[in-house]
Design a protein around this motif. Sequence first.
Motif, PDB file in Angstrom:
ATOM      1  N   GLY A 153      42.682  34.527  40.766  1.00 31.56           N
ATOM      2  CA  GLY A 153      43.123  33.740  39.750  1.00 31.56           C
ATOM      3  C   GLY A 153      41.806  33.958  38.754  1.00 31.56           C
ATOM      4  O   GLY A 153      41.268  34.880  38.149  1.00 31.56           O
ATOM      5  N   VAL A 154      40.860  32.681  38.429  1.00 31.60           N
ATOM      6  CA  VAL A 154      40.234  32.406  38.198  1.00 31.60           C
ATOM      7  C   VAL A 154      38.689  33.722  37.527  1.00 31.60           C
ATOM      8  O   VAL A 154      38.081  34.167  36.655  1.00 31.60           O
ATOM      9  N   ASP A 155      38.195  33.884  39.688  1.00 27.61           N
ATOM     10  CA  ASP A 155      37.072  34.867  39.706  1.00 27.61           C
ATOM     11  C   ASP A 155      37.406  36.610  38.640  1.00 27.61           C
ATOM     12  O   ASP A 155      36.762  36.534  38.482  1.00 27.61           O
ATOM     13  N   VAL A 156      38.553  36.589  39.449  1.00 28.97           N
ATOM     14  CA  VAL A 156      38.881  37.931  39.218  1.00 28.97           C
ATOM     15  C   VAL A 156      39.284  38.086  37.901  1.00 28.97           C
ATOM     16  O   VAL A 156      39.194  39.232  36.873  1.00 28.97           O
ATOM     17  N   THR A 157      39.986  37.012  37.158  1.00 25.75           N
ATOM     18  CA  THR A 157      39.730  37.035  35.480  1.00 25.75           C
ATOM     19  C   THR A 157      39.051  37.369  34.717  1.00 25.75           C
ATOM     20  O   THR A 157      38.461  38.070  33.550  1.00 25.75           O
ATOM     21  N   ALA A 158      37.806  36.675  35.348  1.00 23.50           N
ATOM     22  CA  ALA A 158      36.548  36.406  34.720  1.00 23.50           C
ATOM     23  C   ALA A 158      35.732  37.666  34.781  1.00 23.50           C
ATOM     24  O   ALA A 158      35.314  38.263  33.805  1.00 23.50           O
ATOM     25  N   HIS A 159      35.433  38.015  35.632  1.00 25.32           N
ATOM     26  CA  HIS A 159      34.827  39.835  36.209  1.00 25.32           C
ATOM     27  C   HIS A 159      35.659  40.250  34.910  1.00 25.32           C
ATOM     28  O   HIS A 159      34.673  41.655  34.049  1.00 25.32           O
ATOM     29  N   GLN A 160      37.327  40.895  35.620  1.00 26.07           N
ATOM     30  CA  GLN A 160      37.468  42.044  34.391  1.00 26.07           C
ATOM     31  C   GLN A 160      37.584  41.782  33.030  1.00 26.07           C
ATOM     32  O   GLN A 160      37.328  43.208  32.300  1.00 26.07           O
ATOM     33  N   GLU A 168      28.062  42.955  31.627  1.00 24.77           N
ATOM     34  CA  GLU A 168      27.706  42.284  32.736  1.00 24.77           C
ATOM     35  C   GLU A 168      28.071  41.828  33.539  1.00 24.77           C
ATOM     36  O   GLU A 168      28.230  40.043  33.426  1.00 24.77           O
ATOM     37  N   THR A 169      28.666  41.850  34.776  1.00 22.98           N
ATOM     38  CA  THR A 169      29.269  40.813  35.742  1.00 22.98           C
ATOM     39  C   THR A 169      28.370  40.874  37.459  1.00 22.98           C
ATOM     40  O   THR A 169      28.157  42.094  37.505  1.00 22.98           O
ATOM     41  N   ALA A 189      35.693  45.129  42.360  1.00 24.26           N
ATOM     42  CA  ALA A 189      34.715  45.329  43.220  1.00 24.26           C
ATOM     43  C   ALA A 189      33.761  46.909  42.483  1.00 24.26           C
ATOM     44  O   ALA A 189      31.893  46.955  42.351  1.00 24.26           O
ATOM     45  N   ARG A 190      34.011  47.931  43.087  1.00 24.89           N
ATOM     46  CA  ARG A 190      32.938  49.376  42.426  1.00 24.89           C
ATOM     47  C   ARG A 190      32.849  49.574  41.381  1.00 24.89           C
ATOM     48  O   ARG A 190      31.403  50.031  41.138  1.00 24.89           O
ATOM     49  N   GLU A 191      34.388  48.751  40.028  1.00 25.81           N
ATOM     50  CA  GLU A 191      33.664  48.864  38.859  1.00 25.81           C
ATOM     51  C   GLU A 191      32.577  47.900  38.682  1.00 25.81           C
ATOM     52  O   GLU A 191      32.142  48.088  38.295  1.00 25.81           O
ATOM     53  N   ILE A 192      32.540  46.569  39.192  1.00 33.09           N
ATOM     54  CA  ILE A 192      30.989  45.217  38.792  1.00 33.09           C
ATOM     55  C   ILE A 192      30.090  46.743  39.720  1.00 33.09           C
ATOM     56  O   ILE A 192      29.141  46.395  38.750  1.00 33.09           O
ATOM     57  N   GLN A 194      29.114  49.279  39.014  1.00 35.49           N
ATOM     58  CA  GLN A 194      29.007  50.010  37.702  1.00 35.49           C
ATOM     59  C   GLN A 194      27.976  49.916  36.703  1.00 35.49           C
ATOM     60  O   GLN A 194      27.386  50.354  36.120  1.00 35.49           O
ATOM     61  N   HIS A 195      28.457  47.977  36.757  1.00 34.42           N
ATOM     62  CA  HIS A 195      28.112  47.603  35.692  1.00 34.42           C
ATOM     63  C   HIS A 195      27.385  45.846  35.843  1.00 34.42           C
ATOM     64  O   HIS A 195      27.775  45.568  35.444  1.00 34.42           O
ATOM     65  N   GLY A 196      26.740  45.784  36.824  1.00 33.19           N
ATOM     66  CA  GLY A 196      25.915  45.180  37.818  1.00 33.19           C
ATOM     67  C   GLY A 196      26.202  44.423  38.893  1.00 33.19           C
ATOM     68  O   GLY A 196      25.733  45.666  39.330  1.00 33.19           O
ATOM     69  N   ALA A 197      26.920  43.794  39.570  1.00 29.80           N
ATOM     70  CA  ALA A 197      26.671  43.803  41.063  1.00 29.80           C
ATOM     71  C   ALA A 197      27.455  43.314  42.291  1.00 29.80           C
ATOM     72  O   ALA A 197      27.854  42.105  41.109  1.00 29.80           O
ATOM     73  N   VAL A 198      27.688  43.980  43.163  1.00 32.92           N
ATOM     74  CA  VAL A 198      28.104  42.901  44.245  1.00 32.92           C
ATOM     75  C   VAL A 198      27.034  42.083  44.567  1.00 32.92           C
ATOM     76  O   VAL A 198      26.489  43.345  45.553  1.00 32.92           O
ATOM     77  N   ILE A 199      26.969  40.799  45.722  1.00 32.04           N
ATOM     78  CA  ILE A 199      25.787  40.716  46.269  1.00 32.04           C
ATOM     79  C   ILE A 199      26.358  39.834  47.092  1.00 32.04           C
ATOM     80  O   ILE A 199      27.665  38.984  47.347  1.00 32.04           O
ATOM     81  N   SER A 200      26.203  39.569  48.479  1.00 27.95           N
ATOM     82  CA  SER A 200      26.060  38.761  49.912  1.00 27.95           C
ATOM     83  C   SER A 200      24.832  37.952  50.771  1.00 27.95           C
ATOM     84  O   SER A 200      24.066  39.510  50.397  1.00 27.95           O
ATOM     85  N   GLU A 201      24.751  37.180  50.829  1.00 29.23           N
ATOM     86  CA  GLU A 201      23.617  36.956  51.575  1.00 29.23           C
ATOM     87  C   GLU A 201      23.818  37.109  53.870  1.00 29.23           C
ATOM     88  O   GLU A 201      22.823  37.122  54.565  1.00 29.23           O
ATOM     89  N   PHE A 202      25.124  37.615  53.332  1.00 33.50           N
ATOM     90  CA  PHE A 202      25.477  38.282  54.389  1.00 33.50           C
ATOM     91  C   PHE A 202      25.080  39.432  55.298  1.00 33.50           C
ATOM     92  O   PHE A 202      25.446  39.979  54.514  1.00 33.50           O
TER      93      PHE A 202
END
Length: 375
Positions: A153-160, A168-169, A189-192, A194-202
């Motif tokens: 939904g909104v999340d993936v649409t905003a990232h793309q 950067e996202t 996620a792989r594309e992100i 390259q142009h930002g970051a994928v993060i987690s506290e877990f």
Amino acid sequence: MTDHEAYILLNLLGGIGPARLSALLGFCGEPSGIFRTPARDLASVQGISEALADKIVHWESHADLAGELDLAERGGARIVTRGEEDYPELLSTIHDAPICLYVRGTIPENISQRSLGIVGTRNMTAYGQRMTRHLAEAAAFSGFAVVSGLAYGVDVTAHQAVLDAGGETVSVLGGGLARIQPQDHIPLAREIMQHGAVISEFPMEFAPTRHSFPMRNRIISGLCRATLVVEAGLNSGSLITAAFALEQGRIVFAVPGQADNPQAAGCNRLIRQNAILVENFDHILEEFDFLPGFARAENTIREDSAAEDFFREAADSSVSTEAGKILDVLQKGDASVDDISAAADLPAGEVMSALIGLELLRRVKKTGNVYHRLR
């Protein structure tokens, strides 16, 4: 053991929330010192039970630190802990800041100055998709880092949209970096990365749970100067993100929708409660440019708990086993998350998630850092 390793290990062990960590650091002086302290002394610290003290002292039986570090390295993840230079400055100011962040990619340098969280429903309408793309692209063109959660939904649409605009996202996950969900979004996620970051506290292989997603939401809002809700029903998890943003003293924006559209009801209610109405990105720029500190108290929603105001008591007032234990603890008096966790013998993450649900049902209310049972 270094302080860096000690923080990672505390995160692996679980059951140590911000209040317990603060108490432990106050007693031991530094993170590594916690693991050099005898169990008897640790148990004398407020909020630390004998069982938890024993777990800390005999951590080798409960956590594989070397294995976790190796898995992170093989997975291309950096682990940033509290107090380190790369830890996002704005995120460090929230009262329940993550002990550490697992990072794939590069967190944008301007994230603590010019950033916007964009959240909303997983079941968006064509209007919601159109507004999300328009506002996310405009944010990218204006030099904003956009933060969201990689959900449908909104999340993936905003990232793309941000990626398509060359911006950067950052995506914040509800599980470990080795357990990206939904799997359909792994290519994104792989594309992100390259142009930002994928993060987690877990930890790397932590599987997402119903408790971990609300915890993720506080990081989305905590990373950003403001949060924008594009389209949300009255029970949307994005309203929890908005509630966290308010608690953290951040600005909340909302896109209005049709009065007869259930997917717009949450946004429309946010606006009635003084969230800032957004029809185009100029409305967001006006708020960011109005004061360099980005802290207009009059532009935040009234002091009433947003989550409490947004939801009415459900027809089925039954609660989970965890929530029942929490209500039993609060029956004896007000308590913090860590106090509840110790008294109910529940992990702090499960307690936080259950408390959010109880707030939505108007069974408890948060005042400062403590919770009060309403009924």
